[in-house]
Structure formats: structure tokens, C-alpha cells
Design an enzyme around this catalytic site. Structure first.
Site, PDB file in Angstrom:
ATOM      1  N   ILE A  87      15.630  35.753 -29.887  1.00 13.32           N
ATOM      2  CA  ILE A  87      14.790  36.743 -29.512  1.00 13.32           C
ATOM      3  C   ILE A  87      15.055  37.866 -29.045  1.00 13.32           C
ATOM      4  O   ILE A  87      15.872  37.954 -27.919  1.00 13.32           O
ATOM      5  CB  ILE A  87      13.739  35.907 -28.542  1.00 13.32           C
ATOM      6  CG1 ILE A  87      12.801  34.506 -29.003  1.00 13.32           C
ATOM      7  CG2 ILE A  87      12.664  36.886 -27.964  1.00 13.32           C
ATOM      8  CD1 ILE A  87      12.107  33.941 -27.669  1.00 13.32           C
ATOM      9  N   LEU A  88      14.693  38.831 -29.680  1.00 18.01           N
ATOM     10  CA  LEU A  88      15.589  40.351 -29.583  1.00 18.01           C
ATOM     11  C   LEU A  88      14.714  41.004 -28.590  1.00 18.01           C
ATOM     12  O   LEU A  88      13.232  40.873 -28.764  1.00 18.01           O
ATOM     13  CB  LEU A  88      15.489  40.916 -30.664  1.00 18.01           C
ATOM     14  CG  LEU A  88      16.520  39.992 -31.831  1.00 18.01           C
ATOM     15  CD1 LEU A  88      16.469  40.845 -33.370  1.00 18.01           C
ATOM     16  CD2 LEU A  88      17.993  40.317 -31.225  1.00 18.01           C
ATOM     17  N   ASN A 102       8.724  39.069 -39.862  1.00 18.40           N
ATOM     18  CA  ASN A 102       9.331  37.640 -39.644  1.00 18.40           C
ATOM     19  C   ASN A 102       8.352  36.541 -40.558  1.00 18.40           C
ATOM     20  O   ASN A 102       7.196  36.898 -40.727  1.00 18.40           O
ATOM     21  CB  ASN A 102       8.952  37.131 -38.312  1.00 18.40           C
ATOM     22  CG  ASN A 102       9.437  35.896 -37.711  1.00 18.40           C
ATOM     23  OD1 ASN A 102      10.718  35.517 -38.049  1.00 18.40           O
ATOM     24  ND2 ASN A 102       8.591  35.160 -36.816  1.00 18.40           N
ATOM     25  N   THR A 103       8.870  35.448 -40.501  1.00 14.93           N
ATOM     26  CA  THR A 103       8.114  34.271 -41.145  1.00 14.93           C
ATOM     27  C   THR A 103       8.075  33.213 -40.137  1.00 14.93           C
ATOM     28  O   THR A 103       9.213  32.992 -39.453  1.00 14.93           O
ATOM     29  CB  THR A 103       8.792  33.966 -42.607  1.00 14.93           C
ATOM     30  OG1 THR A 103       7.770  32.729 -42.964  1.00 14.93           O
ATOM     31  CG2 THR A 103      10.019  33.169 -42.361  1.00 14.93           C
ATOM     32  N   HIS A 104       6.811  32.616 -40.030  1.00 16.35           N
ATOM     33  CA  HIS A 104       6.622  31.583 -38.849  1.00 16.35           C
ATOM     34  C   HIS A 104       5.993  30.590 -39.535  1.00 16.35           C
ATOM     35  O   HIS A 104       5.190  30.411 -40.430  1.00 16.35           O
ATOM     36  CB  HIS A 104       5.644  32.185 -37.891  1.00 16.35           C
ATOM     37  CG  HIS A 104       5.467  30.944 -36.769  1.00 16.35           C
ATOM     38  ND1 HIS A 104       6.541  30.936 -35.768  1.00 16.35           N
ATOM     39  CD2 HIS A 104       4.613  30.381 -36.306  1.00 16.35           C
ATOM     40  CE1 HIS A 104       6.154  30.177 -34.779  1.00 16.35           C
ATOM     41  NE2 HIS A 104       4.759  29.789 -35.421  1.00 16.35           N
ATOM     42  N   ASP A 140       6.014  36.222 -32.046  1.00 16.14           N
ATOM     43  CA  ASP A 140       5.070  35.682 -32.959  1.00 16.14           C
ATOM     44  C   ASP A 140       3.541  36.313 -32.873  1.00 16.14           C
ATOM     45  O   ASP A 140       2.735  35.448 -33.051  1.00 16.14           O
ATOM     46  CB  ASP A 140       5.073  34.139 -32.708  1.00 16.14           C
ATOM     47  CG  ASP A 140       6.222  33.384 -33.036  1.00 16.14           C
ATOM     48  OD1 ASP A 140       6.934  33.955 -33.904  1.00 16.14           O
ATOM     49  OD2 ASP A 140       6.650  32.297 -32.300  1.00 16.14           O
TER      50      ASP A 140
END
Ligand code: GAR
Length: 196
Positions: A87-88, A102-104, A140
Site C-alpha cells: 500500500i503506497l 488498480n484492478t481489484h 480500494d
């Protein structure tokens, strides 16, 4: 666009992007992982910005600054996380605000977090899926760009369901990035729209 892909896992989504001829200029991994081998085998430049700790003493701000600096050194203009395991923090999101995707493996806002597939199975849902979204500091939670449903089968376990979701992710993420490249999705508008 100069696209960097951040990965920590098998790199199957990275491979789909490269094989679809998306302009992947750089791959960054936070550890040695199969995604590094995937980048090498596809002749894409790869950097391992090694994460020194996975414990409570992890310097998230320091790591995020170093990572942002490496991407800036490489003139990266857009970042796609594809199974990136870190996690940035704020310095990274400040530098690349509105330019990180992002893909979740779930239909956000349902089942955020690291165990999205397991959590969907535990909840007993009949349908889950995947989400491509703009990544923000809150994990997310950024504006959603694309989603697609995947049915849960009665005999699914975490591995079988995740693999079926990833089949969809490989297509949906590539298609979404292509829409951004083609100017059909204007990230700036999406990002600014989400703030208002
Ligand atoms: C993908 O399912 C992606 O959504 C997930 O990691 C997998 C990477 O697959 N990311 C997350 O769960 C982030 N919260 P790959 O290593 O085969 O490309």
C-alpha cells in the site's frame, strides 16, 4: 503516455498488457517474484524497489517517496497496479494524483482489502467480479472506471474463483487502459469529478 506497471505476484495481468501491445515502459516490483521474470521474458525494463520490511517497522512514507522518485527518473506518466502488494502512501499519491490505476478482484465497494475472493466466498454471494478503478490514498476506494461480474459456482474454492476473475481482469484492464489511451476515458475529468 509512458506506462509503469507495479506488480508483486505472478504477473499474468502484466503479461496480458504487454501482449496487447500497451505501451508498458517499465515494470516495478517490491520483491523478487514471477512478475519480474515475466517482464524480462517480454523485454520490458524492470526495477525491483525491494521492500525491506513486511512488519510494523515498514517505512511506508520513505518507500513511497523512493518509488515515486524512481518512476519520475524514468519519465513515467501513468501507473497501473496489477497485483502490487504494498500500500503506497501520501508522497506517491501526491506525485501521481489521478494517474494511478488498480484492478481489484471484487465488485467494489464490496469486499475491499487483500482477501477479496475469500471474503466473497465466505459471504456466500452468488456473483462477484472485478473492478478497475483510479487508486487514491484510501485503499480500494477511488473512482470506478469499469466493472464486470463473475458468477460464483457451488464447487468454487478461492483459487478456482480467483483464476476465473483474473481471466476477466486481463481483458477488462487492457480494454480500460486502451480507452484511456484513445481518449475515450478522460482520467482528469473522472478524478476531478470524484472530488466535487
Ligand atoms: C489480481 O487478481 C488483482 O486484482 C489482485 O492481484 C491479482 C494479480 O494477479 N490484486 C489485489 O488483490 C489488490 N488488492 P497476477 O499476479 O496474476 O497478475
Amino acid at each position: 503516455m509512458s506506462l509503469a506497471v507495479l506488480a508483486s505476484g505472478t504477473g499474468s495481468i502484466l503479461a496480458a498488457m504487454v501482449e496487447a501491445d500497451l505501451p508498458v515502459a517499465l515494470v516495478v516490483a517490491d520483491r523478487l517474484c514471477p512478475a519480474v521474470r515475466c517482464a524480462v521474458s517480454h523485454d520490458v525494463e524492470v526495477l525491483v524497489v525491494q521492500r525491506e520490511s513486511f512488519g510494523a517497522d515498514f517505512d511506508r512514507v520513505g518507500y513511497s517517496t523512493v518509488l515515486a522518485d524512481r518512476l519520475t527518473d524514468h519519465a513515467v506518466t501513468m501507473v497501473a497496479m496489477a497485483g502490487f502488494g504494498t500500500i503506497l502512501g501520501q508522497p506517491f499519491h501526491d506525485r501521481f494524483a489521478g494517474r494511478v490505476l488498480n484492478t481489484h478482484p471484487a465488485l467494489l465497494p464490496a469486499f475491499p482489502g487483500w482477501h477479496a475472493v475469500r471474503d466473497a466466498l465466505t459471504a456466500g454471494v452468488g456473483v462477484t467480479g472485478c473492478t478497475v478503478h483510479l487508486a487514491t490514498l484510501e485503499v480500494d476506494a477511488g473512482p470506478i472506471l469499469a466493472q464486470e461480474e463473475v458468477p460464483v459456482w457451488p464447487d468454487d474454492d478461492e483459487a478456482s474463483l480467483h483464476e476465473r476473475i483474473k481471466v476477466v481482469e486481463r481483458r477488462l484492464y487492457v480494454d480500460t487502459l486502451r480507452s484511456i489511451l484513445d481518449g475515450e476515458i478522460l482520467l482528469e475529468s473522472v478524478f476531478e469529478g470524484a472530488k466535487s
